[in-house]
Design an enzyme around this catalytic site. Structure first.
Site, PDB file in Angstrom:
ATOM      1  N   PHE A  75     -21.547  93.193 -21.429  1.00 57.25           N
ATOM      2  CA  PHE A  75     -22.113  93.142 -20.135  1.00 57.25           C
ATOM      3  C   PHE A  75     -23.479  92.098 -20.223  1.00 57.25           C
ATOM      4  O   PHE A  75     -24.203  92.062 -19.197  1.00 57.25           O
ATOM      5  CB  PHE A  75     -22.726  94.245 -19.576  1.00 57.25           C
ATOM      6  CG  PHE A  75     -21.571  95.213 -19.137  1.00 57.25           C
ATOM      7  CD1 PHE A  75     -20.652  95.061 -18.080  1.00 57.25           C
ATOM      8  CD2 PHE A  75     -20.986  96.257 -19.836  1.00 57.25           C
ATOM      9  CE1 PHE A  75     -19.894  95.946 -17.589  1.00 57.25           C
ATOM     10  CE2 PHE A  75     -19.800  97.105 -19.521  1.00 57.25           C
ATOM     11  CZ  PHE A  75     -19.355  96.855 -18.413  1.00 57.25           C
TER      12      PHE A  75
ATOM     13  N   GLU B  95     -26.187  85.532 -20.650  1.00 57.54           N
ATOM     14  CA  GLU B  95     -26.738  84.396 -21.598  1.00 57.54           C
ATOM     15  C   GLU B  95     -28.108  84.351 -21.232  1.00 57.54           C
ATOM     16  O   GLU B  95     -28.405  84.336 -20.004  1.00 57.54           O
ATOM     17  CB  GLU B  95     -25.808  83.243 -21.452  1.00 57.54           C
ATOM     18  CG  GLU B  95     -24.364  83.328 -21.908  1.00 57.54           C
ATOM     19  CD  GLU B  95     -23.393  82.241 -21.793  1.00 57.54           C
ATOM     20  OE1 GLU B  95     -23.962  81.181 -21.335  1.00 57.54           O
ATOM     21  OE2 GLU B  95     -22.349  82.420 -21.934  1.00 57.54           O
TER      22      GLU B  95
ATOM     23  N   LYS C 121     -15.211  96.333 -16.218  1.00 55.47           N
ATOM     24  CA  LYS C 121     -15.999  94.841 -16.312  1.00 55.47           C
ATOM     25  C   LYS C 121     -15.630  93.885 -15.184  1.00 55.47           C
ATOM     26  O   LYS C 121     -16.570  93.334 -14.852  1.00 55.47           O
ATOM     27  CB  LYS C 121     -15.414  94.282 -17.660  1.00 55.47           C
ATOM     28  CG  LYS C 121     -15.853  92.901 -17.956  1.00 55.47           C
ATOM     29  CD  LYS C 121     -17.402  92.802 -18.436  1.00 55.47           C
ATOM     30  CE  LYS C 121     -17.579  91.619 -18.451  1.00 55.47           C
ATOM     31  NZ  LYS C 121     -19.196  91.192 -18.711  1.00 55.47           N
TER      32      LYS C 121
ATOM     33  N   PHE D 268     -29.634  89.235  -7.581  1.00 58.12           N
ATOM     34  CA  PHE D 268     -28.350  88.503  -7.246  1.00 58.12           C
ATOM     35  C   PHE D 268     -28.123  88.246  -5.732  1.00 58.12           C
ATOM     36  O   PHE D 268     -27.323  88.105  -5.069  1.00 58.12           O
ATOM     37  CB  PHE D 268     -26.896  89.233  -7.704  1.00 58.12           C
ATOM     38  CG  PHE D 268     -26.852  89.000  -9.364  1.00 58.12           C
ATOM     39  CD1 PHE D 268     -25.949  88.159  -9.739  1.00 58.12           C
ATOM     40  CD2 PHE D 268     -27.849  89.989  -9.763  1.00 58.12           C
ATOM     41  CE1 PHE D 268     -25.928  88.032 -11.121  1.00 58.12           C
ATOM     42  CE2 PHE D 268     -27.494  89.885 -11.312  1.00 58.12           C
ATOM     43  CZ  PHE D 268     -26.875  88.830 -12.023  1.00 58.12           C
ATOM     44  N   LEU D 269     -29.444  88.097  -5.071  1.00 61.21           N
ATOM     45  CA  LEU D 269     -29.358  87.933  -3.555  1.00 61.21           C
ATOM     46  C   LEU D 269     -30.294  86.636  -3.440  1.00 61.21           C
ATOM     47  O   LEU D 269     -31.075  86.749  -2.552  1.00 61.21           O
ATOM     48  CB  LEU D 269     -30.008  89.188  -2.694  1.00 61.21           C
ATOM     49  CG  LEU D 269     -29.802  89.407  -1.499  1.00 61.21           C
ATOM     50  CD1 LEU D 269     -28.083  89.662  -1.462  1.00 61.21           C
ATOM     51  CD2 LEU D 269     -30.432  90.815  -0.996  1.00 61.21           C
ATOM     52  N   HIS D 270     -29.949  85.600  -4.136  1.00 57.69           N
ATOM     53  CA  HIS D 270     -30.822  84.543  -3.999  1.00 57.69           C
ATOM     54  C   HIS D 270     -29.899  83.252  -3.756  1.00 57.69           C
ATOM     55  O   HIS D 270     -28.754  83.097  -4.466  1.00 57.69           O
ATOM     56  CB  HIS D 270     -31.455  84.103  -5.567  1.00 57.69           C
ATOM     57  CG  HIS D 270     -32.329  83.252  -5.489  1.00 57.69           C
ATOM     58  ND1 HIS D 270     -33.862  83.597  -5.085  1.00 57.69           N
ATOM     59  CD2 HIS D 270     -32.215  81.823  -5.596  1.00 57.69           C
ATOM     60  CE1 HIS D 270     -34.492  82.445  -4.707  1.00 57.69           C
ATOM     61  NE2 HIS D 270     -33.718  81.347  -5.291  1.00 57.69           N
TER      62      HIS D 270
ATOM     63  N   GLY E  93     -21.887  79.932 -11.584  1.00 59.73           N
ATOM     64  CA  GLY E  93     -21.148  79.216 -12.535  1.00 59.73           C
ATOM     65  C   GLY E  93     -20.981  79.922 -13.875  1.00 59.73           C
ATOM     66  O   GLY E  93     -21.138  81.281 -13.636  1.00 59.73           O
TER      67      GLY E  93
ATOM     68  N   CYS F 284     -18.493  83.395 -16.985  1.00 59.61           N
ATOM     69  CA  CYS F 284     -17.914  84.750 -16.552  1.00 59.61           C
ATOM     70  C   CYS F 284     -17.264  84.880 -15.197  1.00 59.61           C
ATOM     71  O   CYS F 284     -16.249  85.042 -14.881  1.00 59.61           O
ATOM     72  CB  CYS F 284     -18.838  85.963 -16.915  1.00 59.61           C
ATOM     73  SG  CYS F 284     -18.967  86.027 -18.867  1.00 59.61           S
TER      74      CYS F 284
HETATM   75  P1  NAD Z   1     -16.982  81.837 -26.659  1.00 57.19           P
HETATM   76  O1  NAD Z   1     -15.895  80.728 -26.396  1.00 57.19           O
HETATM   77  O2  NAD Z   1     -18.384  81.142 -26.786  1.00 57.19           O
HETATM   78  O3  NAD Z   1     -16.494  82.239 -28.172  1.00 57.19           O
HETATM   79  C1  NAD Z   1     -15.199  82.359 -28.666  1.00 57.19           C
HETATM   80  C2  NAD Z   1     -15.124  82.154 -30.169  1.00 57.19           C
HETATM   81  O4  NAD Z   1     -14.016  82.528 -30.583  1.00 57.19           O
HETATM   82  C3  NAD Z   1     -15.133  80.697 -30.345  1.00 57.19           C
HETATM   83  O5  NAD Z   1     -15.994  80.511 -31.440  1.00 57.19           O
HETATM   84  C4  NAD Z   1     -13.790  80.593 -31.115  1.00 57.19           C
HETATM   85  O6  NAD Z   1     -13.689  79.567 -32.019  1.00 57.19           O
HETATM   86  C5  NAD Z   1     -13.388  81.877 -31.686  1.00 57.19           C
HETATM   87  N1  NAD Z   1     -11.991  82.038 -31.895  1.00 57.19           N
HETATM   88  C6  NAD Z   1     -10.944  82.125 -30.950  1.00 57.19           C
HETATM   89  N2  NAD Z   1     -10.039  82.383 -31.664  1.00 57.19           N
HETATM   90  C7  NAD Z   1     -10.088  82.752 -33.000  1.00 57.19           C
HETATM   91  C8  NAD Z   1      -9.541  83.188 -33.949  1.00 57.19           C
HETATM   92  N3  NAD Z   1      -8.162  83.338 -34.061  1.00 57.19           N
HETATM   93  N4  NAD Z   1     -10.164  83.701 -35.176  1.00 57.19           N
HETATM   94  C9  NAD Z   1     -11.392  83.317 -35.109  1.00 57.19           C
HETATM   95  N5  NAD Z   1     -12.130  83.178 -34.345  1.00 57.19           N
HETATM   96  C10 NAD Z   1     -11.550  82.649 -33.079  1.00 57.19           C
HETATM   97  O7  NAD Z   1     -16.801  82.872 -25.883  1.00 57.19           O
HETATM   98  P2  NAD Z   1     -17.888  83.764 -25.247  1.00 57.19           P
HETATM   99  O8  NAD Z   1     -18.551  83.378 -24.129  1.00 57.19           O
HETATM  100  O9  NAD Z   1     -18.607  84.209 -26.226  1.00 57.19           O
HETATM  101  O10 NAD Z   1     -16.909  84.872 -24.605  1.00 57.19           O
HETATM  102  C11 NAD Z   1     -16.221  85.774 -25.443  1.00 57.19           C
HETATM  103  C12 NAD Z   1     -15.520  86.853 -24.605  1.00 57.19           C
HETATM  104  O11 NAD Z   1     -16.445  87.766 -24.072  1.00 57.19           O
HETATM  105  C13 NAD Z   1     -14.752  86.393 -23.180  1.00 57.19           C
HETATM  106  O12 NAD Z   1     -13.802  87.137 -22.972  1.00 57.19           O
HETATM  107  C14 NAD Z   1     -15.769  86.547 -22.105  1.00 57.19           C
HETATM  108  O13 NAD Z   1     -15.176  86.370 -20.946  1.00 57.19           O
HETATM  109  C15 NAD Z   1     -16.538  87.598 -22.642  1.00 57.19           C
HETATM  110  N6  NAD Z   1     -17.827  87.824 -22.107  1.00 57.19           N
HETATM  111  C16 NAD Z   1     -18.869  86.837 -22.188  1.00 57.19           C
HETATM  112  C17 NAD Z   1     -20.144  86.905 -21.684  1.00 57.19           C
HETATM  113  C18 NAD Z   1     -20.876  85.687 -21.636  1.00 57.19           C
HETATM  114  O14 NAD Z   1     -21.960  85.516 -21.112  1.00 57.19           O
HETATM  115  N7  NAD Z   1     -20.532  84.446 -22.493  1.00 57.19           N
HETATM  116  C19 NAD Z   1     -20.507  88.108 -21.312  1.00 57.19           C
HETATM  117  C20 NAD Z   1     -19.901  88.972 -21.427  1.00 57.19           C
HETATM  118  C21 NAD Z   1     -18.468  88.935 -21.637  1.00 57.19           C
END
Ligand code: NAD
Length: 437
Positions: free
Chosen positions: A153, A156, A208, A253-255, A261, A264
């Site tokens: 959760f 960024e 989630k 989240f009321l802004h 974007g 997620c």
């Molecule tokens: P990202 O795209 O930034 O990172 C994914 C990484 O996985 C990349 O570096 C890629 O090279 C690597 N990868 C892909 N296939 C691979 C493999 N076979 N072996 C080794 N490495 C491999 O993604 P993210 O933003 O970190 O999100 C990851 C997951 O978490 C997604 O499902 C996303 O929805 C979820 N999530 C993201 C956030 C967020 O704020 N970014 C928050 C909560 C959940």
């Protein structure tokens, strides 16, 4: 102490890997991109995330955190494998699980004894079962393992803090053996009395999506209210402030703004609509939130055109901020993309500045003229648009801006300013949902 492999060193995998190491576990972070792993070994963080560098360095120094591209070896040598690879939007809004499937097959090939496979990526309901099937098929023989759903959760921009001090941890597991291992991994959070929700994989997976869809809906709701405000002559800033004072509603989240974007909300809302449909249910409210959000981004283009007197062709429009929100360099589904591309199609020249997202933005939008600060963006511009509410755009020197712009026109897509601030300096100001006051 557990021996953990975290696959994927993106925002979630790297923050999670470093965080789990900080909890006292021994962690190896795996990525398929060699350059990323090389960077990490040199002590460089491949993306912008405040505070992450310190945690990574500390745990590397203390021997708890390392990096590799060798997924097979990481699976063979570690008891717990976290999967944090990307799950982008696939065709038609469905989740593309291809990265997850690759990891499952690698696990099936290389595991040497009992393993706990922890799915941290956001994945549709039923993926834990799908992983089990793929691993069993790849293995072709009986193997002892459990698949656990442990959605992430973090946000960024405050990811480290969110991982270390989460509102809750959700663990979905069918086996007590795996659940007990997860309790051990998150032991420091149990001591801090963080609520830990122990449930089934299916419920964990849905928690989630339901959480993200709810937050996205809240944003679309207030954006819709903002649009009503514009037509009836009300000010959404006052409306949302007063609404948020009601504890049942809350101010977050009321802004009103340019639409949500990021990596997620856009993909997770669409995915939930699909998940519901595939299961013979409906997600009509979420479906509407998606449509409102798409239109909200397009409305920003129309706002700029209207502020420029109905035509932007041949005009220079300056954008302040490009990242989907402040404190990140993530450009995924950023409102700036719809805005810049829309204005460009109408013949405008786009100039822009973002404190950290320019490198990522340049890859997506090479047609933008990137400059070094807000005042350079404003030089001879016909309109200035506040797209991302970075702190440094909150206290601009308005006299200086006015002197340098060709025409003093400002469109504040995040309602950062009081209209009066700009209007008293001789600007024409357009916000979001700010009817007559
Ligand atoms: P990202 O795209 O930034 O990172 C994914 C990484 O996985 C990349 O570096 C890629 O090279 C690597 N990868 C892909 N296939 C691979 C493999 N076979 N072996 C080794 N490495 C491999 O993604 P993210 O933003 O970190 O999100 C990851 C997951 O978490 C997604 O499902 C996303 O929805 C979820 N999530 C993201 C956030 C967020 O704020 N970014 C928050 C909560 C959940």
């Amino acid at each position: 102490m557990h021996k953990i492999a975290v696959v994927g060193t993106g925002y979630v995998g790297l923050v999670g890997g470093a965080g789990l190491a900080d909890f006292g576990n021994r962690v190896v972070c795996v990525d398929r991109i060699e350059e990323k792993i090389e960077q990490l070994r040199r002590g460089e963080i491949p993306f912008y995330e405040p505070g992450l560098s310190d945690v990574v360095k500390r745990n590397v120094r203390e021997g708890r955190l390392s990096f590799t591209t060798d997924l097979g070896k990481a699976v063979a040598e570690n008891d717990v494998v976290f999967c944090a690879v990307g799950t982008p939007e696939g065709e038609g809004g469905q989740v593309d699980l291809s990265q997850v499937d690759v990891v499952a097959r690698e696990i099936g090939t290389h595991m040497t004894g009992y393993r706990v496979i922890v799915q941290k990526s956001t994945v549709p309901v039923g993926t834990a079962r799908r992983l089990r099937r793929i691993i069993e098929e790849t293995r072709g023989e009986a193997a002892e393992f459990d698949v656990v759903s442990n959605p992430e959760f973090l946000r960024e921009g405050s990811a480290v803090e969110d991982f270390m001090r989460p509102d809750r941890v959700v663990v979905g597991a069918d086996s007590e053996r795996a659940m007990e291992i997860m309790r051990g991994i998150y032991a420091p959070l149990y001591i801090n009395r963080t609520p830990i929700v122990e449930t089934t994989p299916e419920s964990a997976e849905l928690i989630k999506y339901a959480s993200n869809a709810f937050l996205a809906t809240k944003i679309s709701f207030i954006n819709e209210v903002a649009n009503i405000c514009e037509n009836v002559g009300a000010d959404v800033q006052v409306v949302s402030y007063a609404m948020g004072l009601d504890k049942r509603i809350g101010p977050k989240f009321l802004h009103a703004g340019a639409g949500y974007g990021g990596s997620c909300f856009p993909k997770d809302t669409k995915a939930l609509v699909h998940i519901a449909r595939d299961a013979g249910a409906e997600a009509r409210i979420v479906d509407a939130a998606v449509a409102v959000n798409r239109e909200q981004k397009e409305r920003m283009v129309a706002k700029v055109v209207s502020a420029c007197g109905g035509d932007v062709s041949g005009r220079t429009v300056g954008l302040l901020g490009l990242a989907f929100k402040p404190n990140t360099d993530d450009m995924r589904y950023a409102a700036s993309i719809v805005l810049a591309e829309g204005l460009r199609k109408l013949g405008a020249t786009i100039r822009a500045f973002d404190p950290v997202a320019v490198d990522n933005a340049r890859e997506l939008m090479p047609f933008i003229d990137y400059v070094e600060d807000a005042y350079e963006v404003a030089e001879d511009a016909d309109a200035l648009v506040i797209v991302t509410e970075w702190n440094e755009f909150r206290q601009l020197d308005l006299d200086r801006l006015k002197k340098t712009m060709r025409s003093p026109v400002v469109i504040d897509c995040r309602n950062v300013y009081d209209p009066e601030d700009f209007e008293s300096h001789g600007f024409s100001y357009t916000g979001v949902g700010r009817g007559k006051r």
